[in-house]
Design an enzyme around this catalytic site. Sequence first.
Site, PDB file in Angstrom:
ATOM      1  N   ASN B  41       0.850  -1.201   0.000  1.00  0.00           N
ATOM      2  CA  ASN B  41       0.000   0.000   0.000  1.00  0.00           C
ATOM      3  C   ASN B  41       0.881   1.245   0.000  1.00  0.00           C
ATOM      4  O   ASN B  41       1.943   1.274   0.632  1.00  0.00           O
ATOM      5  CB  ASN B  41      -0.993  -0.004   1.171  1.00  0.00           C
ATOM      6  CG  ASN B  41      -0.348  -0.100   2.543  1.00  0.00           C
ATOM      7  OD1 ASN B  41       0.737  -0.669   2.669  1.00  0.00           O
ATOM      8  ND2 ASN B  41      -1.016   0.430   3.547  1.00  0.00           N
ATOM      9  N   GLU B  43       0.380   5.319   0.453  1.00  0.00           N
ATOM     10  CA  GLU B  43      -0.585   6.357   0.811  1.00  0.00           C
ATOM     11  C   GLU B  43      -0.198   7.726   0.266  1.00  0.00           C
ATOM     12  O   GLU B  43       0.963   7.958  -0.085  1.00  0.00           O
ATOM     13  CB  GLU B  43      -0.750   6.398   2.329  1.00  0.00           C
ATOM     14  CG  GLU B  43      -1.342   5.084   2.856  1.00  0.00           C
ATOM     15  CD  GLU B  43      -1.531   5.023   4.346  1.00  0.00           C
ATOM     16  OE1 GLU B  43      -2.147   4.061   4.820  1.00  0.00           O
ATOM     17  OE2 GLU B  43      -1.051   5.944   5.040  1.00  0.00           O
ATOM     18  N   ASN B  44      -1.191   8.617   0.230  1.00  0.00           N
ATOM     19  CA  ASN B  44      -0.976   9.975  -0.271  1.00  0.00           C
ATOM     20  C   ASN B  44      -1.652  10.964   0.665  1.00  0.00           C
ATOM     21  O   ASN B  44      -2.692  10.648   1.255  1.00  0.00           O
ATOM     22  CB  ASN B  44      -1.574  10.082  -1.683  1.00  0.00           C
ATOM     23  CG  ASN B  44      -1.121  11.342  -2.399  1.00  0.00           C
ATOM     24  OD1 ASN B  44      -1.619  12.435  -2.123  1.00  0.00           O
ATOM     25  ND2 ASN B  44      -0.153  11.209  -3.285  1.00  0.00           N
ATOM     26  N   TYR B  47      -5.955  11.547   0.475  1.00  0.00           N
ATOM     27  CA  TYR B  47      -6.271  10.126   0.666  1.00  0.00           C
ATOM     28  C   TYR B  47      -6.820   9.421  -0.588  1.00  0.00           C
ATOM     29  O   TYR B  47      -6.464   8.268  -0.840  1.00  0.00           O
ATOM     30  CB  TYR B  47      -7.257   9.963   1.831  1.00  0.00           C
ATOM     31  CG  TYR B  47      -6.632  10.080   3.203  1.00  0.00           C
ATOM     32  CD1 TYR B  47      -5.379  10.656   3.393  1.00  0.00           C
ATOM     33  CD2 TYR B  47      -7.299   9.613   4.338  1.00  0.00           C
ATOM     34  CE1 TYR B  47      -4.823  10.763   4.659  1.00  0.00           C
ATOM     35  CE2 TYR B  47      -6.737   9.711   5.607  1.00  0.00           C
ATOM     36  CZ  TYR B  47      -5.502  10.287   5.761  1.00  0.00           C
ATOM     37  OH  TYR B  47      -4.950  10.387   7.015  1.00  0.00           O
ATOM     38  N   CYS B  52      -3.872   0.665  -2.780  1.00  0.00           N
ATOM     39  CA  CYS B  52      -3.775  -0.541  -1.958  1.00  0.00           C
ATOM     40  C   CYS B  52      -2.729  -1.511  -2.517  1.00  0.00           C
ATOM     41  O   CYS B  52      -2.442  -1.522  -3.714  1.00  0.00           O
ATOM     42  CB  CYS B  52      -5.108  -1.264  -1.914  1.00  0.00           C
ATOM     43  SG  CYS B  52      -6.458  -0.305  -1.214  1.00  0.00           S
ATOM     44  N   GLU B  54      -2.905  -4.754  -3.045  1.00  0.00           N
ATOM     45  CA  GLU B  54      -3.408  -5.734  -4.015  1.00  0.00           C
ATOM     46  C   GLU B  54      -3.415  -5.151  -5.422  1.00  0.00           C
ATOM     47  O   GLU B  54      -3.096  -5.820  -6.395  1.00  0.00           O
ATOM     48  CB  GLU B  54      -4.844  -6.160  -3.653  1.00  0.00           C
ATOM     49  CG  GLU B  54      -4.996  -6.818  -2.293  1.00  0.00           C
ATOM     50  CD  GLU B  54      -5.330  -5.815  -1.191  1.00  0.00           C
ATOM     51  OE1 GLU B  54      -4.703  -4.732  -1.134  1.00  0.00           O
ATOM     52  OE2 GLU B  54      -6.231  -6.118  -0.386  1.00  0.00           O
ATOM     53  N   CYS B  88     -10.303  -4.689   0.252  1.00  0.00           N
ATOM     54  CA  CYS B  88     -11.381  -3.711   0.172  1.00  0.00           C
ATOM     55  C   CYS B  88     -12.161  -3.931  -1.118  1.00  0.00           C
ATOM     56  O   CYS B  88     -11.722  -4.644  -2.034  1.00  0.00           O
ATOM     57  CB  CYS B  88     -10.838  -2.287   0.250  1.00  0.00           C
ATOM     58  SG  CYS B  88     -10.248  -1.620  -1.323  1.00  0.00           S
ATOM     59  N   CYS B  91     -10.338  -3.044  -4.408  1.00  0.00           N
ATOM     60  CA  CYS B  91      -9.392  -4.075  -4.856  1.00  0.00           C
ATOM     61  C   CYS B  91     -10.123  -5.266  -5.461  1.00  0.00           C
ATOM     62  O   CYS B  91      -9.669  -5.848  -6.443  1.00  0.00           O
ATOM     63  CB  CYS B  91      -8.517  -4.529  -3.695  1.00  0.00           C
ATOM     64  SG  CYS B  91      -7.296  -3.278  -3.243  1.00  0.00           S
TER      65      CYS B  91
END
Lengths: 132, 132, 132, 132
Positions: B41, B43-44, B47, B52, B54, B88, B91
């Site tokens: 994953n 992140e930024n 958001y 993710c 996967e 999630c 994904c």
Amino acid sequence: MNNKLFDMAKLASKNSYSIFSHFKVSAAIELKDGRIFTGVNIENSSYPESMCAERVCLFKAYSEGVRKDDIKSLLIYHPGNDALAYPCGGCRQVMSDLMDHSCVIAVSNDVDYKEFILGDLLPYSFTPENLK
Amino acid sequence: MNNKLFDMAKLASKNSYSIFSHFKVSAAIELKDGRIFTGVNIENSSYPESMCAERVCLFKAYSEGVRKDDIKSLLIYHPGNDALAYPCGGCRQVMSDLMDHSCVIAVSNDVDYKEFILGDLLPYSFTPENLK
Amino acid sequence: MNNKLFDMAKLASKNSYSIFSHFKVSAAIELKDGRIFTGVNIENSSYPESMCAERVCLFKAYSEGVRKDDIKSLLIYHPGNDALAYPCGGCRQVMSDLMDHSCVIAVSNDVDYKEFILGDLLPYSFTPENLK
Amino acid sequence: MNNKLFDMAKLASKNSYSIFSHFKVSAAIELKDGRIFTGVNIENSSYPESMCAERVCLFKAYSEGVRKDDIKSLLIYHPGNDALAYPCGGCRQVMSDLMDHSCVIAVSNDVDYKEFILGDLLPYSFTPENLK
């Protein structure tokens, strides 16, 4: 089936901004107090920045102060008689965080209609509890 | 359980760029020819522009020319002994388009392990056929 | 212009998975140690779950342990002689968090080539500092 | 500065659903006919499925039939006196497709205020023309 929710979603579908796929989708959520919010898909030339009708609908409601316990059901509508437009996984994730998993999710077009329980559409979900 | 896939995912997890949630996730897919691709994953600060593990894993493989029929299984790994990090909905949508629905999706941490069939994790999916 | 970076991006573009837009894009980043990572756009039937070439490329590098200080430049390639495919705002946001703002961003096709400084492509950016 | 737009954005900010970052943002757009739409950021346990205030605001308007030529300006509000919350690149991409590039984008908190022209915030943009 909730006829008013269906009528509102069908009416909203004309606002779909789907200039690339030409695939119109709208959605409507009904609150326990009877209020209804609608949404449509809104595409972008950068496809990842597009948004689905179901999420637009839920984002609108939350932005007006609606929260999980206020929501009763969500209906998805795709005009015509093609295959039903089931919610994508991204929308199910947003529903999962923003709606109770016992909520009814209805999927419809002009000739067909099916109902599901949200929890059945995203079994073994990733939830805010995972991040605590 | 595929021990090599698990070891590769566990090793990759140290590259997780999760500076906001501090929730590390990695993933690994195994191809039918034995090759393995990993992802984490990332992140930024905005958001929605995060990604993710996967999806990073599948995007890597596709960017190298891998396609649906080449993929055997995908494993998700979250370090430690917290609750399993199920994929999630976003994904699952990407898996649904990019993997065969009969593929095995495994979810693991350092003490627990579960296997699913992709099709069971996203029933009644929205697919490319909808857009034809 | 870095010919090797261009050649790698051009070669990668054949892996573009753009079955809906048929708009192929690839990207390549060069590290200070000379290593190169490539990416392509990968579309999804649920458009918001699609991903751009620039982000796939950066996500790949980060998932292998590359970090901001390791990256020298990024090149975007769109085959043919149509208008240059400038990076979308979402990609600029990901570049902004994951690359130094002084990095060169090059945009090319088979007949044209332009160079920018990342910071000039996303002035007044939202950054991780905002969340501290 | 448009005081009514600011007041509406400030009022809306209490609806921000930012349970992970605790970083509240709201936005408001003013139409040429005087109507105002507001939005807030709405986060998700799967970060990529989160959404920013600016986009929620524009999606709401479009879902009600508003189109590019109807929109006059957009204001972003972040409560308090921290650094201004400039729009992320993803939001600039959505603004770029859905608003005229000559529109005013205002960024504010409780002590500071700045105005920009949309086109200056996303120079050399990727647009729907690219896909034709």
